[in-house]
Design a protein around this motif. Structure first.
Motif, short mmCIF file in Angstrom:
data_model
loop_
_atom_site.label_atom_id
_atom_site.label_comp_id
_atom_site.label_asym_id
_atom_site.label_seq_id
_atom_site.Cartn_x
_atom_site.Cartn_y
_atom_site.Cartn_z
N ALA A 191 0.79 -1.21 -0.07
CA ALA A 191 -0.20 -0.42 0.11
C ALA A 191 0.90 1.19 0.00
CB ALA A 191 -0.20 0.55 1.20
N LEU A 192 0.41 2.05 -0.89
CA LEU A 192 0.85 3.49 -0.47
C LEU A 192 0.10 4.61 0.14
CD1 LEU A 192 1.76 2.85 -4.60
CD2 LEU A 192 4.05 3.42 -2.56
N PHE A 193 0.76 5.74 0.59
CA PHE A 193 0.58 7.11 0.85
C PHE A 193 1.03 8.03 0.55
CE2 PHE A 193 -0.23 3.59 4.20
CZ PHE A 193 -1.35 4.42 4.78
N THR A 194 0.54 8.70 0.37
CA THR A 194 1.23 10.01 -0.63
C THR A 194 0.23 11.41 0.47
OG1 THR A 194 -0.65 10.43 -1.68
CG2 THR A 194 1.23 9.05 -2.76
N GLY A 195 1.16 12.19 0.23
CA GLY A 195 0.82 13.44 0.53
C GLY A 195 1.72 14.27 0.91
N LYS A 196 1.60 15.79 2.54
CA LYS A 196 2.63 16.94 2.01
C LYS A 196 4.20 16.05 3.24
CE LYS A 196 2.35 21.68 3.30
NZ LYS A 196 4.15 21.48 4.05
N SER A 197 4.18 15.60 3.00
CA SER A 197 5.74 14.84 3.87
C SER A 197 6.13 13.28 3.28
CB SER A 197 5.49 14.61 5.58
OG SER A 197 4.63 13.23 5.49
N THR A 198 6.34 12.82 3.43
CA THR A 198 7.39 11.74 3.30
C THR A 198 6.23 10.28 2.05
OG1 THR A 198 9.31 12.16 4.68
CG2 THR A 198 9.04 9.89 3.73
N THR A 199 6.80 9.99 1.22
CA THR A 199 6.17 9.09 0.60
C THR A 199 6.54 8.19 1.08
OG1 THR A 199 6.04 10.86 -0.88
CG2 THR A 199 4.69 7.85 -2.35
N SER A 200 5.11 7.37 1.38
CA SER A 200 5.67 5.61 2.07
C SER A 200 5.53 4.84 1.24
CB SER A 200 5.70 6.01 3.38
OG SER A 200 5.91 6.60 3.95
N CYS A 201 5.62 2.88 1.26
CA CYS A 201 4.98 1.99 1.22
C CYS A 201 6.02 1.17 2.23
CB CYS A 201 5.98 1.54 -0.69
SG CYS A 201 5.28 0.40 -1.44
N PHE A 202 4.44 0.68 2.60
CA PHE A 202 3.98 -0.16 3.59
C PHE A 202 4.20 -1.74 2.13
CE2 PHE A 202 3.72 3.77 5.32
CZ PHE A 202 4.88 3.38 6.92
N SER A 203 4.00 -3.27 3.46
CA SER A 203 3.64 -3.91 3.40
C SER A 203 2.20 -4.52 3.54
CB SER A 203 4.65 -5.54 3.71
OG SER A 203 4.43 -6.30 3.36
N VAL A 204 1.40 -5.14 3.23
CA VAL A 204 0.49 -5.60 3.73
C VAL A 204 -0.15 -6.74 4.64
CG1 VAL A 204 -1.31 -4.73 1.84
CG2 VAL A 204 -0.82 -6.93 1.90
N LYS A 205 1.41 -7.37 4.67
CA LYS A 205 1.28 -8.30 5.82
C LYS A 205 2.17 -8.02 7.09
CE LYS A 205 3.24 -11.47 2.02
NZ LYS A 205 4.01 -12.71 1.90
N ASN A 206 2.84 -6.79 7.10
CA ASN A 206 3.32 -6.18 8.77
C ASN A 206 2.82 -5.11 8.85
OD1 ASN A 206 5.95 -7.93 7.87
ND2 ASN A 206 6.65 -6.09 6.44
N HIS A 207 1.83 -4.78 8.08
CA HIS A 207 -0.12 -3.94 8.60
C HIS A 207 -1.50 -4.53 7.77
CE1 HIS A 207 3.61 -1.37 9.73
NE2 HIS A 207 4.29 -1.50 8.77
N PRO A 208 -0.99 -5.40 8.69
CA PRO A 208 -2.48 -5.78 7.90
C PRO A 208 -3.62 -5.56 8.25
CG PRO A 208 -2.35 -7.00 9.88
CD PRO A 208 -0.95 -5.55 10.25
N GLY A 209 -3.87 -4.13 8.80
CA GLY A 209 -4.77 -3.20 8.29
C GLY A 209 -5.28 -2.61 6.94
N LEU A 210 -3.79 -2.56 6.30
CA LEU A 210 -4.20 -2.42 4.79
C LEU A 210 -4.73 -2.82 3.99
CD1 LEU A 210 -0.48 -0.30 5.33
CD2 LEU A 210 -3.10 1.12 5.77
N MET A 211 -4.91 -2.27 2.44
CA MET A 211 -5.70 -3.36 1.71
C MET A 211 -4.34 -3.09 0.90
SD MET A 211 -9.83 -1.28 1.00
CE MET A 211 -8.89 0.32 1.26
N GLU A 212 -4.23 -4.15 0.41
CA GLU A 212 -3.14 -4.41 -0.69
C GLU A 212 -3.79 -3.42 -1.82
OE1 GLU A 212 -3.93 -8.28 -3.53
OE2 GLU A 212 -3.22 -8.67 -1.55
N ASN A 213 -2.22 -3.08 -3.04
CA ASN A 213 -3.12 -2.74 -3.93
C ASN A 213 -3.90 -1.69 -3.69
OD1 ASN A 213 -2.13 -2.39 -6.99
ND2 ASN A 213 -3.38 -3.73 -7.75
N HIS A 214 -3.93 -0.57 -2.97
CA HIS A 214 -4.89 0.70 -2.98
C HIS A 214 -3.59 1.71 -2.53
CE1 HIS A 214 -7.60 -2.16 -2.34
NE2 HIS A 214 -8.26 -0.39 -2.26
N LEU A 215 -4.08 3.32 -2.59
CA LEU A 215 -3.54 3.78 -2.23
C LEU A 215 -4.14 5.60 -1.46
CD1 LEU A 215 -1.22 6.57 -4.72
CD2 LEU A 215 -3.00 7.69 -3.27
N TYR A 216 -3.05 5.24 -0.15
CA TYR A 216 -4.32 6.00 0.75
C TYR A 216 -3.54 7.92 0.54
CZ TYR A 216 -5.51 2.01 2.88
OH TYR A 216 -5.71 0.39 3.60
#
Length: 293
Positions: A191-216
């Protein structure tokens, strides 16, 4: 900083700053200096900072995207001033990799800056993108690839007024060897996170609350965040497979002054904190994920 003059009062106390608009053109013209209160300086001038390493180790360089014109300056630990990278403007994001900084412009061009020698070595890696690019981001993915995220706007054909825009996101793999972009169909179990600060990419295996192949995404327009403090923020989740978005409504919509962030407390560690207050010897902390700060 090159564009900022500190204003000292009669008692020798810093009273305010006076930034000016200057882009490096000669002859130099200080165009429209304006007074900036101390408590607003950071909001108005600083856009994004990127670290080369952990500064606690003593050797760290900071690349700063700042106003005016989203220009670049850098400083090392111990420097007394920022070093302005003249004639380079309108940057949106920056990362550090393998000893160099890679800064990306608002329209997608990527520049490499090598700061390790006696003088700065600059070269353009990739040219501007073509199309209605609204915003660009760059991130190093957990599997080692560099990803360029493009936020695009286009006219909505279903709206008769001809002035309504729809937003879409595209993800490209950046090949620094072949100097090209390769469009990706998705990012798999990430899952990707975009915004005004650091752009981030997380594994949903390590963060099960996130949806795979989605951008927040969160609201990231600097001018709107400063001037439209009573306006609602654009916050949502984008499905990279189906090219659809889901808007998220702030449960407290009157809290619109600060740029929005993603924040998820770790309830298990919160329970540990409660146990600690009752005399149980254990560690406690909070898990935070930010997309814009």
């Amino acid at each position: 900083m090159e564009h900022v003059k500190p204003i000292i009062n009669e008692d020798g106390i810093l009273e305010k700053y006076k930034p000016s608009f200057y882009d490096g053109e000669l002859p130099r013209v200080e165009d429209t200096p304006y007074a900036c209160p101390l408590d607003r300086y950071g909001d108005l001038v600083y856009l994004k900072a990127t670290l080369s390493s952990d500064p606690s180790a003593g050797e760290c360089t900071v690349m700063l995207i700042h106003q005016p014109y989203a220009q670049l300056s850098f400083a090392r630990v111990g420097d007394a001033h920022w070093n302005w990278l003249q004639m380079h403007s309108f940057y949106a994001d920056c990362i550090h990799h393998d000893g160099c900084f890679y800064a990306m412009t608002e329209v997608g061009a990527i520049d490499e800056f090598d700061l390790n020698g006696p003088s700065v070595v600059h070269r353009r890696i990739l040219p501007n993108l073509v199309g209605m690019v609204q915003k660009c981001y760059i991130v190093l993915a957990p599997w080692g690839d560099f990803l360029q995220i493009i936020k695009e706007e286009s006219l909505d054909p279903e709206q008769p007024d001809g002035e309504t825009y729809v937003t879409a996101y595209e993800v490209y793999k950046v090949d620094f060897v072949e100097l090209k972009r390769v469009k990706m169909r998705g990012i798999g179990e990430h899952a990707l996170f975009t915004g005004k600060s650091t752009t981030s990419c997380f594994s949903v295996k390590n963060h099960p609350g996130l949806m795979e192949n989605h951008l927040y995404f969160t609201h990231d327009d600097h001018e709107e965040l400063l001037s439209g403090k009573d306006d609602p923020r654009d916050i949502g989740v984008y499905d990279l497979e189906n090219d659809t978005r889901t808007n998220l409504v702030d449960p407290e919509p009157w809290r619109t002054w600060f740029p929005p962030i993603w924040f998820t407390p770790n309830l298990a560690k919160a329970d540990a904190m409660c146990a600690c207050t009752q005399g149980v010897s254990t560690s406690a902390s909070t898990s935070v994920v930010t997309a814009s700060s």
